[in-house]
Write an enzyme that holds these catalytic residues in place. Sequence first.
Site, PDB file in Angstrom:
ATOM      1  N   ASP A  39       0.861  -1.171   0.000  1.00 43.50           N
ATOM      2  CA  ASP A  39       0.000   0.000   0.000  1.00 43.50           C
ATOM      3  C   ASP A  39       0.901   1.225   0.000  1.00 43.50           C
ATOM      4  OD1 ASP A  39       0.947   0.224   2.614  1.00 43.50           O
ATOM      5  OD2 ASP A  39      -1.033   0.196   3.548  1.00 43.50           O
ATOM      6  N   CYS A  63       3.181  -3.129   4.063  1.00 44.17           N
ATOM      7  CA  CYS A  63       2.288  -2.019   4.408  1.00 44.17           C
ATOM      8  C   CYS A  63       2.971  -1.265   5.543  1.00 44.17           C
ATOM      9  CB  CYS A  63       0.879  -2.486   4.756  1.00 44.17           C
ATOM     10  SG  CYS A  63       0.705  -3.517   6.228  1.00 44.17           S
ATOM     11  N   THR A  75       2.845  -1.273   8.864  1.00 44.86           N
ATOM     12  CA  THR A  75       3.375  -2.123   9.930  1.00 44.86           C
ATOM     13  C   THR A  75       3.554  -3.575   9.500  1.00 44.86           C
ATOM     14  OG1 THR A  75       1.175  -2.683  10.752  1.00 44.86           O
ATOM     15  CG2 THR A  75       2.254  -0.737  11.722  1.00 44.86           C
ATOM     16  N   HIS A 101      11.503 -22.981   9.532  1.00 42.59           N
ATOM     17  CA  HIS A 101      10.560 -23.782  10.318  1.00 42.59           C
ATOM     18  C   HIS A 101       9.148 -23.781   9.759  1.00 42.59           C
ATOM     19  CE1 HIS A 101      13.011 -23.806  14.321  1.00 42.59           C
ATOM     20  NE2 HIS A 101      13.729 -24.179  13.283  1.00 42.59           N
ATOM     21  N   HIS A 126       9.129 -30.227  11.362  1.00 39.99           N
ATOM     22  CA  HIS A 126       8.318 -29.054  11.018  1.00 39.99           C
ATOM     23  C   HIS A 126       7.225 -29.406  10.014  1.00 39.99           C
ATOM     24  CE1 HIS A 126      11.247 -26.831  13.257  1.00 39.99           C
ATOM     25  NE2 HIS A 126      12.207 -27.334  12.493  1.00 39.99           N
TER      26      HIS A 126
END
Length: 148
Positions: free
Chosen positions: A7, A64, A66, A97, A132
């Site tokens: 964004d 974006c 955050t 992982h 995993h």
Amino acid sequence: MIVLGSDHGGLDLKNEIKKLLEERGLPCEDLGTHNGDSVDYPDFGEAVARRVSEGSAEKGILVCGTGIGMSIVANKFPGIRAALATDVFMATMAKEHNNANILVLGGRVLEVEKAREMVVAWLDTEYAAGRHQNRLDKITALERELKG
């Protein structure tokens, strides 16, 4: 193929990541946004996650402000393991992982050099599989059950 999306809050960092991918000779496609006008992050998160989910792109990188919003959007799609990372260790573990197929970064919380290091770590780390894989299989089974 690596698809990129951001964004307005992640535009500058996404452009730097695109340069890094091009420097490394990796094929990539920028799905937008392409200018600083205010846009809705779900539109670009969807574009990237859909391409990875459908298999027309191997990996994605979303940015974006955050990284939180993009993570939420991307993880709505089947088969997506989008990981929001804030440092090199998290980016490495996301791949090693969790075999994350989308790396999510925060454009307003990361410095460019640190983000570049994180992308390199994510790209260069191999999925460890082993114990995993059982965990990822459980996630896939849960996806199928909830899709129902």
